[in-house]
Write a protein that holds these residues in place. Structure first.
Motif, PDB file in Angstrom:
ATOM      1  N   GLU A  47     -17.297  12.636  33.469  1.00  0.00           N
ATOM      2  CA  GLU A  47     -17.810  11.965  34.645  1.00  0.00           C
ATOM      3  C   GLU A  47     -16.961  10.489  34.622  1.00  0.00           C
ATOM      4  O   GLU A  47     -17.242   9.734  35.681  1.00  0.00           O
ATOM      5  CB  GLU A  47     -19.262  11.636  34.853  1.00  0.00           C
ATOM      6  CG  GLU A  47     -19.837  12.775  35.267  1.00  0.00           C
ATOM      7  CD  GLU A  47     -21.317  12.741  35.128  1.00  0.00           C
ATOM      8  OE1 GLU A  47     -21.740  11.875  36.015  1.00  0.00           O
ATOM      9  OE2 GLU A  47     -21.986  13.513  34.193  1.00  0.00           O
ATOM     10  N   SER A  48     -16.504  10.093  33.771  1.00  0.00           N
ATOM     11  CA  SER A  48     -15.689   8.799  33.763  1.00  0.00           C
ATOM     12  C   SER A  48     -14.663   8.676  32.550  1.00  0.00           C
ATOM     13  O   SER A  48     -14.365   9.558  31.724  1.00  0.00           O
ATOM     14  CB  SER A  48     -16.680   7.577  33.153  1.00  0.00           C
ATOM     15  OG  SER A  48     -16.773   7.634  31.904  1.00  0.00           O
ATOM     16  N   THR A  49     -13.611   7.779  32.940  1.00  0.00           N
ATOM     17  CA  THR A  49     -12.384   7.566  32.114  1.00  0.00           C
ATOM     18  C   THR A  49     -12.289   6.053  31.528  1.00  0.00           C
ATOM     19  O   THR A  49     -12.890   5.302  32.389  1.00  0.00           O
ATOM     20  CB  THR A  49     -11.139   7.767  32.913  1.00  0.00           C
ATOM     21  OG1 THR A  49     -11.234   9.149  33.547  1.00  0.00           O
ATOM     22  CG2 THR A  49      -9.846   7.787  32.011  1.00  0.00           C
ATOM     23  N   ILE A  50     -12.515   5.963  30.304  1.00  0.00           N
ATOM     24  CA  ILE A  50     -12.574   4.626  29.631  1.00  0.00           C
ATOM     25  C   ILE A  50     -11.174   4.200  29.106  1.00  0.00           C
ATOM     26  O   ILE A  50     -10.406   5.006  28.721  1.00  0.00           O
ATOM     27  CB  ILE A  50     -13.460   4.616  28.347  1.00  0.00           C
ATOM     28  CG1 ILE A  50     -14.936   5.251  28.688  1.00  0.00           C
ATOM     29  CG2 ILE A  50     -13.444   3.253  27.869  1.00  0.00           C
ATOM     30  CD1 ILE A  50     -15.817   4.099  29.525  1.00  0.00           C
ATOM     31  N   VAL A  51     -10.852   3.267  29.883  1.00  0.00           N
ATOM     32  CA  VAL A  51      -9.352   2.561  29.718  1.00  0.00           C
ATOM     33  C   VAL A  51      -9.529   1.242  28.822  1.00  0.00           C
ATOM     34  O   VAL A  51     -10.196   0.355  29.355  1.00  0.00           O
ATOM     35  CB  VAL A  51      -8.642   2.457  30.973  1.00  0.00           C
ATOM     36  CG1 VAL A  51      -7.326   1.764  30.689  1.00  0.00           C
ATOM     37  CG2 VAL A  51      -8.336   3.852  31.561  1.00  0.00           C
ATOM     38  N   VAL A  52      -8.681   0.971  27.962  1.00  0.00           N
ATOM     39  CA  VAL A  52      -8.660  -0.319  27.550  1.00  0.00           C
ATOM     40  C   VAL A  52      -7.541  -1.141  28.112  1.00  0.00           C
ATOM     41  O   VAL A  52      -6.337  -0.689  28.314  1.00  0.00           O
ATOM     42  CB  VAL A  52      -8.276  -0.483  25.659  1.00  0.00           C
ATOM     43  CG1 VAL A  52      -8.139  -1.809  25.288  1.00  0.00           C
ATOM     44  CG2 VAL A  52      -9.548   0.348  25.047  1.00  0.00           C
ATOM     45  N   ALA A  53      -7.756  -2.321  28.457  1.00  0.00           N
ATOM     46  CA  ALA A  53      -6.959  -3.213  29.094  1.00  0.00           C
ATOM     47  C   ALA A  53      -6.953  -4.589  28.423  1.00  0.00           C
ATOM     48  O   ALA A  53      -7.602  -4.887  27.471  1.00  0.00           O
ATOM     49  CB  ALA A  53      -7.184  -3.104  30.762  1.00  0.00           C
TER      50      ALA A  53
END
Ligand SMILES: Nc1ncnc2c1ncn2[C@@H]1O[C@H](COP(=O)(O)OP(=O)(O)O)[C@@H](O)[C@H]1O
Ligand SMILES: [Mg+2]
Length: 238
Positions: A47-53
């Motif tokens: 249900e979600s995508t976790i991205v490091v920025a």
């Protein structure tokens, strides 16, 4: 309107993973100076995508992207209907996911203001939530993967956070488990608060009992036995 991600490397991160409207939402947050460059997908969930920025100063931040098509519409409605903060909202799939994202932001904001250890919320737009990165170099482990010197101390620390969340922020987490607690340098950080509800919600008590049961079930395996009723009292009683 023409639009682009800030750097061609950003495209490598999102290509094939995010739909165009989400890419536009990220660009919007970049143009507001909330997000700098994207550096990589950490977790591709259902249900979600976790991205490091990183932010403008180059500090790491977390970008949590809620999927619109994969959202569990029925489940989300259960947590939003009955919460007086969301009376009168439109309940189409897109707007429900946007509300869900706004709700996680506002829950984190309230918890943070009440002094609960949560990732500090930084901003949101549509289905994209930006928050503090919990980690030292790499991401901090989930409770389920963390090596604990004293499970009892960690258990008590979590109960103290839940008490603050209930008493000072007026919220029940409602999806608490060893998957939604991070351990950074021995300190517990509670997160994933999209489904958290106000304590006035008609199902708040039921959700709190479930949270305490989940917590006790996990810690019993580590040899920590506490009476569930007493734990509940510690959270609720003034
Ligand atoms: N702010 C954060 N700092 C560090 N890691 C995070 C953060 N937010 C999420 N994560 C990592 O990403 C995983 C999924 O995030 P979560 O918010 O729990 O999403 P989901 O709704 O998919 O469970 C977490 O279990 C954790 O490992
Ligand atoms: Mg989670």
């Amino acid at each position: 309107m023409t639009w682009t991600l800030k750097d061609s490397n950003d495209w490598k991160v999102v290509e094939g993973i995010l739909d165009i409207s989400t890419v536009k939402a990220i660009y919007h947050l970049q143009s507001r100076g909330i997000i700098g460059h994207l550096s990589g997908v950490v977790k591709e969930g259902k249900e979600s995508t976790i991205v490091v920025a990183d932010d403008k100063e180059g500090n790491k931040i977390i970008v949590k992207i809620f999927k619109i098509e994969a959202s569990q519409f029925q489940k989300m409605q259960k947590y939003i209907v009955g919460d007086k903060r969301f009376v009168g909202m439109k309940l189409g799939r897109r707007s429900l996911v946007f509300e869900w994202c706004r709700k996680e932001f506002s829950n984190l904001k309230r918890a943070d203001a009440a002094g609960v250890n949560v990732p500090r919320p930084i901003g949101f737009y549509r289905n994209v939530l930006v928050m503090e990165y919990i980690g030292n170099g790499g991401l901090s482990p989930k409770l389920k993967d963390a090596q604990l010197e004293s499970p009892l101390k960690v258990f008590n620390a979590i109960v103290r956070e839940l008490r603050k969340l209930y008493q000072d922020a007026g919220l029940v987490h409602a999806d608490l488990s060893e998957f939604n607690i991070l351990v950074k340098d021995g300190v517990v950080v509670i997160h994933d608060m999209g489904q958290s509800v106000e304590k006035s919600h008609q199902l708040a008590h039921e959700f709190l009992v479930r949270d305490v049961n989940n917590l006790c079930r996990y810690f019993e395996k580590l040899g920590v036995c506490r009476d569930k009723e007493k734990v509940l009292d510690e959270i609720i009683k003034t």
